[in-house]
Motif scaffolding. Structure first.
Motif, PDB file in Angstrom:
ATOM      1  N   ILE A   1       1.026  -1.128   0.103  1.00 11.65           N
ATOM      2  CA  ILE A   1      -0.083   0.027  -0.082  1.00 11.65           C
ATOM      3  C   ILE A   1       0.835   1.305   0.010  1.00 11.65           C
ATOM      4  N   VAL A   2       0.549   2.153  -0.860  1.00  9.78           N
ATOM      5  CA  VAL A   2       0.942   3.566  -0.825  1.00  9.78           C
ATOM      6  C   VAL A   2       0.108   4.568  -0.546  1.00  9.78           C
ATOM      7  N   GLY A   3       0.251   5.687   0.410  1.00 13.31           N
ATOM      8  CA  GLY A   3      -0.559   6.492   0.603  1.00 13.31           C
ATOM      9  C   GLY A   3      -0.160   7.865   0.647  1.00 13.31           C
ATOM     10  N   ALA A   4      -0.880   8.868   0.857  1.00 14.39           N
ATOM     11  CA  ALA A   4      -0.535  10.282   1.262  1.00 14.39           C
ATOM     12  C   ALA A   4      -1.491  10.992   1.881  1.00 14.39           C
ATOM     13  N   THR A   5      -1.141  11.669   2.698  1.00 17.40           N
ATOM     14  CA  THR A   5      -2.231  12.652   3.455  1.00 17.40           C
ATOM     15  C   THR A   5      -1.413  13.863   3.688  1.00 17.40           C
ATOM     16  N   LYS A   6      -2.183  15.150   3.720  1.00 15.91           N
ATOM     17  CA  LYS A   6      -1.811  16.315   3.913  1.00 15.91           C
ATOM     18  C   LYS A   6      -1.820  16.643   5.526  1.00 15.91           C
ATOM     19  N   ASP A   7      -0.680  16.955   5.968  1.00 15.80           N
ATOM     20  CA  ASP A   7      -0.324  17.349   7.318  1.00 15.80           C
ATOM     21  C   ASP A   7      -0.642  18.871   7.386  1.00 15.80           C
ATOM     22  N   PRO A   8      -1.265  19.263   8.347  1.00 13.73           N
ATOM     23  CA  PRO A   8      -1.443  20.726   8.345  1.00 13.73           C
ATOM     24  C   PRO A   8      -0.284  21.510   8.810  1.00 13.73           C
ATOM     25  N   GLN A   9       0.764  21.043   9.445  1.00 14.01           N
ATOM     26  CA  GLN A   9       1.944  21.669   9.591  1.00 14.01           C
ATOM     27  C   GLN A   9       2.963  21.208   8.648  1.00 14.01           C
ATOM     28  N   PHE A  10       3.161  20.098   8.137  1.00 17.37           N
ATOM     29  CA  PHE A  10       4.424  19.605   7.429  1.00 17.37           C
ATOM     30  C   PHE A  10       3.935  19.609   5.795  1.00 17.37           C
ATOM     31  N   GLY A  11       2.754  19.452   5.652  1.00 11.07           N
ATOM     32  CA  GLY A  11       2.307  19.208   4.241  1.00 11.07           C
ATOM     33  C   GLY A  11       2.244  17.852   3.738  1.00 11.07           C
ATOM     34  N   PRO A  12       2.382  17.233   2.650  1.00 10.27           N
ATOM     35  CA  PRO A  12       2.267  15.863   2.195  1.00 10.27           C
ATOM     36  C   PRO A  12       3.081  15.225   3.098  1.00 10.27           C
ATOM     37  N   ALA A  13       2.419  13.972   3.517  1.00  2.00           N
ATOM     38  CA  ALA A  13       3.213  12.943   4.203  1.00  2.00           C
ATOM     39  C   ALA A  13       2.938  11.602   3.460  1.00  2.00           C
TER      40      ALA A  13
ATOM     41  N   GLY B   1       0.463  -4.793   2.281  1.00  4.71           N
ATOM     42  CA  GLY B   1      -0.941  -4.790   2.383  1.00  4.71           C
ATOM     43  C   GLY B   1      -1.701  -5.932   3.343  1.00  4.71           C
ATOM     44  N   GLY B   2      -2.954  -6.016   3.326  1.00  5.73           N
ATOM     45  CA  GLY B   2      -3.574  -6.907   4.133  1.00  5.73           C
ATOM     46  C   GLY B   2      -3.290  -6.884   5.593  1.00  5.73           C
ATOM     47  N   ILE B   3      -3.005  -7.781   6.402  1.00  5.51           N
ATOM     48  CA  ILE B   3      -2.764  -7.897   7.787  1.00  5.51           C
ATOM     49  C   ILE B   3      -1.667  -7.041   8.422  1.00  5.51           C
ATOM     50  N   PHE B   4      -0.784  -6.830   7.407  1.00  8.02           N
ATOM     51  CA  PHE B   4       0.336  -6.092   7.660  1.00  8.02           C
ATOM     52  C   PHE B   4      -0.035  -4.551   8.173  1.00  8.02           C
ATOM     53  N   VAL B   5      -1.000  -4.106   7.219  1.00  8.33           N
ATOM     54  CA  VAL B   5      -1.580  -2.790   7.573  1.00  8.33           C
ATOM     55  C   VAL B   5      -2.636  -2.721   8.691  1.00  8.33           C
ATOM     56  N   GLU B   6      -3.669  -3.594   8.304  1.00  7.68           N
ATOM     57  CA  GLU B   6      -4.788  -3.587   9.084  1.00  7.68           C
ATOM     58  C   GLU B   6      -4.632  -4.011  10.651  1.00  7.68           C
TER      59      GLU B   6
ATOM     60  N   VAL C   1       3.928   0.261   9.019  1.00  2.05           N
ATOM     61  CA  VAL C   1       4.028   1.187   7.974  1.00  2.05           C
ATOM     62  C   VAL C   1       5.192   2.114   8.368  1.00  2.05           C
ATOM     63  N   SER C   2       5.671   2.768   7.348  1.00  2.00           N
ATOM     64  CA  SER C   2       6.683   4.122   7.420  1.00  2.00           C
ATOM     65  C   SER C   2       6.040   5.120   6.655  1.00  2.00           C
ATOM     66  N   PHE C   3       6.760   6.320   7.194  1.00  2.00           N
ATOM     67  CA  PHE C   3       6.377   7.590   6.693  1.00  2.00           C
ATOM     68  C   PHE C   3       7.498   8.417   6.496  1.00  2.00           C
ATOM     69  N   ARG C   4       7.337   9.320   5.685  1.00  2.00           N
ATOM     70  CA  ARG C   4       8.250  10.397   5.064  1.00  2.00           C
ATOM     71  C   ARG C   4       7.554  11.778   4.624  1.00  2.00           C
ATOM     72  N   ILE C   5       7.920  13.008   4.834  1.00  2.78           N
ATOM     73  CA  ILE C   5       7.432  14.067   4.448  1.00  2.78           C
ATOM     74  C   ILE C   5       8.077  14.176   3.140  1.00  2.78           C
ATOM     75  N   ALA C   6       6.819  14.573   1.938  1.00  2.00           N
ATOM     76  CA  ALA C   6       7.320  14.827   0.714  1.00  2.00           C
ATOM     77  C   ALA C   6       7.781  16.390   0.569  1.00  2.00           C
ATOM     78  N   PRO C   7       8.794  16.375  -0.333  1.00  2.00           N
ATOM     79  CA  PRO C   7       9.315  15.421  -1.548  1.00  2.00           C
ATOM     80  C   PRO C   7      10.267  14.524  -0.715  1.00  2.00           C
ATOM     81  N   ILE C   8      10.474  13.215  -1.331  1.00  2.00           N
ATOM     82  CA  ILE C   8      11.255  12.324  -0.872  1.00  2.00           C
ATOM     83  C   ILE C   8      12.289  12.235  -2.143  1.00  2.00           C
ATOM     84  N   THR C   9      13.631  11.528  -1.721  1.00  2.00           N
ATOM     85  CA  THR C   9      14.471  11.173  -2.737  1.00  2.00           C
ATOM     86  C   THR C   9      14.748   9.681  -2.786  1.00  2.00           C
ATOM     87  N   LYS C  10      15.442   9.189  -3.714  1.00  2.00           N
ATOM     88  CA  LYS C  10      15.402   7.786  -3.934  1.00  2.00           C
ATOM     89  C   LYS C  10      15.786   7.115  -2.650  1.00  2.00           C
TER      90      LYS C  10
END
Length: 231
Positions: free
Chosen positions: A122-134, A140-145, A150-159
Motif C-alpha cells: 500500500i502507498v498512501g499520502a495525507t496532507k499534514d496541516p503543519q508539514f504538508g504532504p506525508a 498490504g492486508g494484515i500488515f496494515v490492518e 508502515v513507514s512515513f516520510r514528508i514529501a518530497p522524497i529522494t530515492k
C-alpha cells in the motif's frame, strides 16, 4: 500536468471531492504509476465487448460519485471468465447498487483486468496541516490492518528516502523473497513512491491518496485500486 489539472477541475465543477476510480487511475498513469488495464463501459454491451478486448479474467466495478465503498454495496465482482459471466455480473452489480443506494447516480462500470496474485503493498499520502504532504508505505492486508506496519516520510522524497521507507517495515523480508517465494521488484516500488511524491507536490489540492493494493511482481507492479480525495 494539464490533464491532471483538468480532471481535478471537472470533479470540482460537479461538486465532488472524491475522484471516480477511472479518474484516479488516469492521474496515476500521467505520473508513471502503473495501474491494471481498465476501460469505462456505459452499458452491458460495452461491458462485454471491453471484457473480451481486455482479456479474461476481468473484474467489474461500479462507477458512481455516490458510491465510495464499492464492496459494501455489492458493487464489485471478481474473476469473471466469460462473456456470460460478465453479463450476469453487470446485472448483479446494477441490482445491488439500486437496492443499497437507490438514488445513486451511476456513471458506468469499470472493466478491469484481474491481475495475477502477488505480494500486496500500500502507498498512501495525507496532507499534514503543519508539514504538508506525508507519504506512507506498507505491506498490504494484515500488515496494515492489524500490525500497523508502515513507514512515513514528508514529501518530497529522494530515492534513498524511498528505499529507507521500504526497508524500515517489519515485513521487508517478504519483499526480498521468503520461503521460496520470488523477490519483489524493489526498484518498481521505489519508482511508485517517487512518482507519488511528485504527484502530491505538484498538486497541493490533493488531501488524501490511497493506492491499495498494489501488486508487486518479480518484474514490475500494478495498482489495483486508486482513491484520491481533494481539498
Amino acid at each position: 500536468m494539464e490533464k491532471v489539472s483538468q480532471i481535478f477541475e471537472n470533479a470540482r465543477k460537479e461538486g465532488r471531492k472524491y475522484l471516480l476510480e477511472p479518474e484516479a487511475k488516469a492521474v496515476c498513469m500521467e505520473y508513471g504509476i502503473p495501474v491494471t488495464k481498465f476501460r469505462m463501459a456505459k452499458n452491458v454491451e460495452e461491458t462485454t465487448r471491453f471484457a473480451e478486448e481486455t482479456g479474461y479474467p476481468v473484474v467489474l466495478k461500479i462507477v458512481s460519485p455516490d458510491v465510495i465503498h464499492k464492496f459494501d454495496v455489492g458493487g464489485v465482482v471478481l474473476n469473471l471468465k466469460s462473456s456470460q459471466e460478465v453479463r450476469d455480473a453487470y446485472n448483479k452489480v446494477m441490482a445491488n447498487v439500486k437496492k443499497h443506494k437507490p438514488d445513486a447516480k451511476i456513471v458506468g462500470v469499470l472493466v478491469q483486468e484481474m491481475a495475477p496474485p502477488s505480494t500486496e503493498i500500500i502507498v498512501g499520502a495525507t496532507k499534514d496541516p503543519q508539514f504538508g504532504p506525508a507519504l506512507m508505505f506498507g505491506l498490504g492486508g494484515i500488515f496494515v490492518e492489524v500490525l500497523k506496519d508502515v513507514s512515513f516520510r514528508i514529501a518530497p522524497i529522494t530515492k534513498s528516502d524511498a528505499r529507507e521507507m521500504i526497508t524500515e517495515v517489519k515485513g521487508y523480508p517478504i519483499l526480498r523473497g521468503y520461503r521460496g517465494e520470488p523477490p519483489s521488484d524493489i526498484n518498481a516500488i521505489v519508482e511508485v513512491l517517487l512518482n507519488t511524491s511528485r504527484l502530491v507536490m505538484d498538486h497541493p489540492e490533493i488531501r488524501e491518496l490511497d493506492l491499495n493494493p498494489i501488486l508487486v511482481y518479480e518484474k514490475g507492479a500494478k495498482t489495483v485500486d486508486a482513491r484520491i480525495i481533494l481539498e
